[in-house]
Design an enzyme around this catalytic site. Structure first.
Site, PDB file in Angstrom:
ATOM      1  N   CYS A  83       0.827  -1.210   0.000  1.00 39.89           N
ATOM      2  CA  CYS A  83       0.000   0.000   0.000  1.00 39.89           C
ATOM      3  C   CYS A  83       0.859   1.257   0.000  1.00 39.89           C
ATOM      4  O   CYS A  83       1.800   1.386   0.792  1.00 39.89           O
ATOM      5  CB  CYS A  83      -0.920   0.001   1.213  1.00 39.89           C
ATOM      6  SG  CYS A  83      -1.997   1.452   1.293  1.00 39.89           S
ATOM      7  N   GLN A 266      -6.545  21.187   4.537  1.00 42.23           N
ATOM      8  CA  GLN A 266      -5.567  20.455   5.323  1.00 42.23           C
ATOM      9  C   GLN A 266      -6.118  19.072   5.647  1.00 42.23           C
ATOM     10  O   GLN A 266      -7.292  18.913   5.972  1.00 42.23           O
ATOM     11  CB  GLN A 266      -5.236  21.210   6.606  1.00 42.23           C
ATOM     12  CG  GLN A 266      -4.505  22.522   6.385  1.00 42.23           C
ATOM     13  CD  GLN A 266      -3.106  22.325   5.793  1.00 42.23           C
ATOM     14  OE1 GLN A 266      -2.434  21.325   6.055  1.00 42.23           O
ATOM     15  NE2 GLN A 266      -2.667  23.285   4.988  1.00 42.23           N
ATOM     16  N   TYR A 294      -1.567  32.364  -1.355  1.00 45.76           N
ATOM     17  CA  TYR A 294      -1.943  30.953  -1.512  1.00 45.76           C
ATOM     18  C   TYR A 294      -2.957  30.599  -0.420  1.00 45.76           C
ATOM     19  O   TYR A 294      -2.826  29.614   0.285  1.00 45.76           O
ATOM     20  CB  TYR A 294      -0.733  30.030  -1.430  1.00 45.76           C
ATOM     21  CG  TYR A 294       0.386  30.355  -2.386  1.00 45.76           C
ATOM     22  CD1 TYR A 294       0.410  29.828  -3.672  1.00 45.76           C
ATOM     23  CD2 TYR A 294       1.438  31.177  -1.991  1.00 45.76           C
ATOM     24  CE1 TYR A 294       1.455  30.117  -4.542  1.00 45.76           C
ATOM     25  CE2 TYR A 294       2.486  31.482  -2.852  1.00 45.76           C
ATOM     26  CZ  TYR A 294       2.484  30.951  -4.126  1.00 45.76           C
ATOM     27  OH  TYR A 294       3.515  31.244  -4.985  1.00 45.76           O
ATOM     28  N   GLU A 314      -5.372  33.876  -4.030  1.00 47.62           N
ATOM     29  CA  GLU A 314      -5.400  32.453  -4.360  1.00 47.62           C
ATOM     30  C   GLU A 314      -5.629  32.295  -5.860  1.00 47.62           C
ATOM     31  O   GLU A 314      -6.356  33.086  -6.468  1.00 47.62           O
ATOM     32  CB  GLU A 314      -6.515  31.765  -3.568  1.00 47.62           C
ATOM     33  CG  GLU A 314      -6.940  30.396  -4.038  1.00 47.62           C
ATOM     34  CD  GLU A 314      -5.827  29.371  -3.975  1.00 47.62           C
ATOM     35  OE1 GLU A 314      -5.774  28.516  -4.882  1.00 47.62           O
ATOM     36  OE2 GLU A 314      -5.012  29.417  -3.022  1.00 47.62           O
ATOM     37  N   ASP A 362       1.450  30.053   2.049  1.00 52.47           N
ATOM     38  CA  ASP A 362       1.217  28.617   2.201  1.00 52.47           C
ATOM     39  C   ASP A 362       1.174  27.990   0.812  1.00 52.47           C
ATOM     40  O   ASP A 362       0.120  27.575   0.322  1.00 52.47           O
ATOM     41  CB  ASP A 362      -0.092  28.360   2.955  1.00 52.47           C
ATOM     42  CG  ASP A 362      -0.339  26.881   3.206  1.00 52.47           C
ATOM     43  OD1 ASP A 362       0.630  26.090   3.133  1.00 52.47           O
ATOM     44  OD2 ASP A 362      -1.500  26.510   3.465  1.00 52.47           O
ATOM     45  N   CYS A 388       4.809  22.101   2.920  1.00 50.76           N
ATOM     46  CA  CYS A 388       4.676  20.654   3.071  1.00 50.76           C
ATOM     47  C   CYS A 388       5.843  19.930   2.410  1.00 50.76           C
ATOM     48  O   CYS A 388       5.780  18.726   2.191  1.00 50.76           O
ATOM     49  CB  CYS A 388       3.344  20.173   2.489  1.00 50.76           C
ATOM     50  SG  CYS A 388       3.133  20.553   0.735  1.00 50.76           S
TER      51      CYS A 388
END
Length: 430
Positions: A83, A266, A294, A314, A362, A388
């Protein structure tokens, strides 16, 4: 005519794993070139097959694990290995936390940077993923539904999952029956699931439009399982609303936001809260005017609006509309303004960046190179960056540092447990 043998050529060789790479692979070398081996740990000895080129070296497959690390544990999930949802369940918890805590400092070090303070790693609980994209296919033996295998289009049919929220995982058996009734033989679909505060939101993305019988079945399914909304997207980008019992809502700050079908949010409520706390903590004490770049649906726009006025920028039009509509419903129209703009192609410049007490970014995994170049040249005094991806974050941090910014504090947040993905919140000041 003979084909040229590909690098590695399927050769089998014994190797000792030297380190754990930034993507969770075991890393070693063969004939002076790196070898990346999924599922193994530093110090382990393996018989491996070198199967394909990767990053100037080879990707390997484990034929046999000859010697194991004392940090290896039994994975808690039966699907671990094939997986692609998790990569590091075999690593002991303490070792896992040490490795993940080191990802961002290591990426910064490669760019000649370090943070003034690095906070301890904050982790979300298991079974907290409220947003998931699953793959499904209708086969002769039935419907398979789950995550893709690593480096493969094959689907692991999930019978257990330790990362999904119970409401999402509990719907999977019924979803298999639904897909069996609405897809043609060998048909494939991506299922985008989101747990909202007033029910589940489901988007089915596949080729072709649903038949009348399929529409009736979809509408009945929505009622039987009390979904907030069920939508369908065919091969185009167009989304069709099939059934809506109520408007799906997510509370962000003081606003109730209705996400568009398949919207980015998120992945966990706990991770979002940790990032929002960091954003607020990093604000200048007397700051009252903020820029949110963003901004998405406003995950951090609305917490910022509790402290002052916010201009949110955005690139995705649906998110901008949802954000502004939520602000207006909450009576925040005078404090929250919004703008649709592709910040990679058209970053804010000069005077557009002036007058804000703090600027929040972000960006997606690729980072915000173009916008950071403009920020480095601007007169901005305080920047808060979320990320991230430690590597793109380190690149962008280097741009800001070259423009006179100091990385004062870094907070790592493990929102995607058992994976190499890491959320970061950082405070920069001049």
């Amino acid at each position: 005519m003979r084909r040229r043998a590909r690098p590695g050529g399927g050769k089998q060789t014994e190797l000792i794993v030297e380190s754990l790479g930034g993507r969770g692979d075991g890393v070693t070398s063969f004939e002076g070139r790196p070898v990346f081996l999924p599922g193994v740990l530093p110090g382990e000895k393996v018989l491996a097959r070198l199967v394909s080129p990767k990053s100037g070296g080879y990707r390997g497959e484990i034929v046999e694990l000859l010697e194991t690390s004392p940090e290896r544990v039994e994975p808690p999930c039966r699907h671990f290995g094939p997986c692609g949802g998790c990569a590091l369940q075999m690593l002991e918890e303490g070792a896992y936390r040490r490795w993940k805590s080191a990802l961002a400092p290591a990426a910064l070090s490669k760019r000649g940077l370090e943070a003034g303070r690095v906070a301890p790693l904050e982790s979300v609980p298991r079974s907290s993923r409220r947003r998931a994209a699953l793959a499904a296919q209708k086969l002769e033996q039935g419907v398979v539904l789950g995550f893709h295998e690593q480096l493969s289009h094959r689907i692991v049919d999930l019978q257990d999952c330790l990362i999904l929220r119970p409401s999402l995982f509990g719907l999977l058996p019924a979803l298999r029956e639904l897909i069996a009734g609405v897809l043609p033989p060998r048909g494939k679909a991506d299922l985008h699931l989101l747990e909202c505060e007033n029910g589940l939101d489901l988007l089915i993305a596949t080729q072709g439009e649903p038949s009348l019988a399929a529409r009736e079945r979809l509408a009945a399914f929505s009622g039987e399982h009390d979904l907030a909304r069920l939508s369908w997207r065919d091969g185009t980008a167009e989304v069709e609303l099939i059934a809506q019992r109520r408007h799906p809502l997510i509370t962000l700050g003081d606003a109730a936001v209705e996400p568009q079908p398949g919207a980015f949010l998120q992945a966990t409520k706990e991770g979002e809260a940790a990032l929002a706390r960091a954003v607020v903590d990093f604000l200048p004490k007397n700051g009252k005017r903020f820029l949110d770049l963003y901004s998405g649906l406003g995950s951090f726009t609305f917490p910022l609006a509790q402290r002052g006025s916010v201009h949110a920028v955005e690139g995705e039009g649906g998110a901008v509309s949802a954000l502004q509509a939520a602000a207006n419903r909450a009576g925040l129209g005078g404090r929250v303004s919004s703008e649709q703009r592709d910040l990679a192609r058209q970053p804010l410049r000069g005077e557009e960046l002036a007058g804000y007490d703090a600027i929040l970014l972000d960006p997606p995994r690729t980072g915000a190179k173009e916008q950071c170049e403009m920020l480095a040249e601007s007169g901005a005094a305080r920047i808060i960056m979320l990320s991230c991806n430690p590597n793109s974050f380190a690149r962008d941090a280097r741009i800001l540092a070259d423009g006179g910014f100091v990385l004062e504090e870094l907070r790592p947040i493990d929102q995607f447990v058992w994976t190499p993905h890491l959320e970061l919140a950082a405070s920069f000041a001049r």
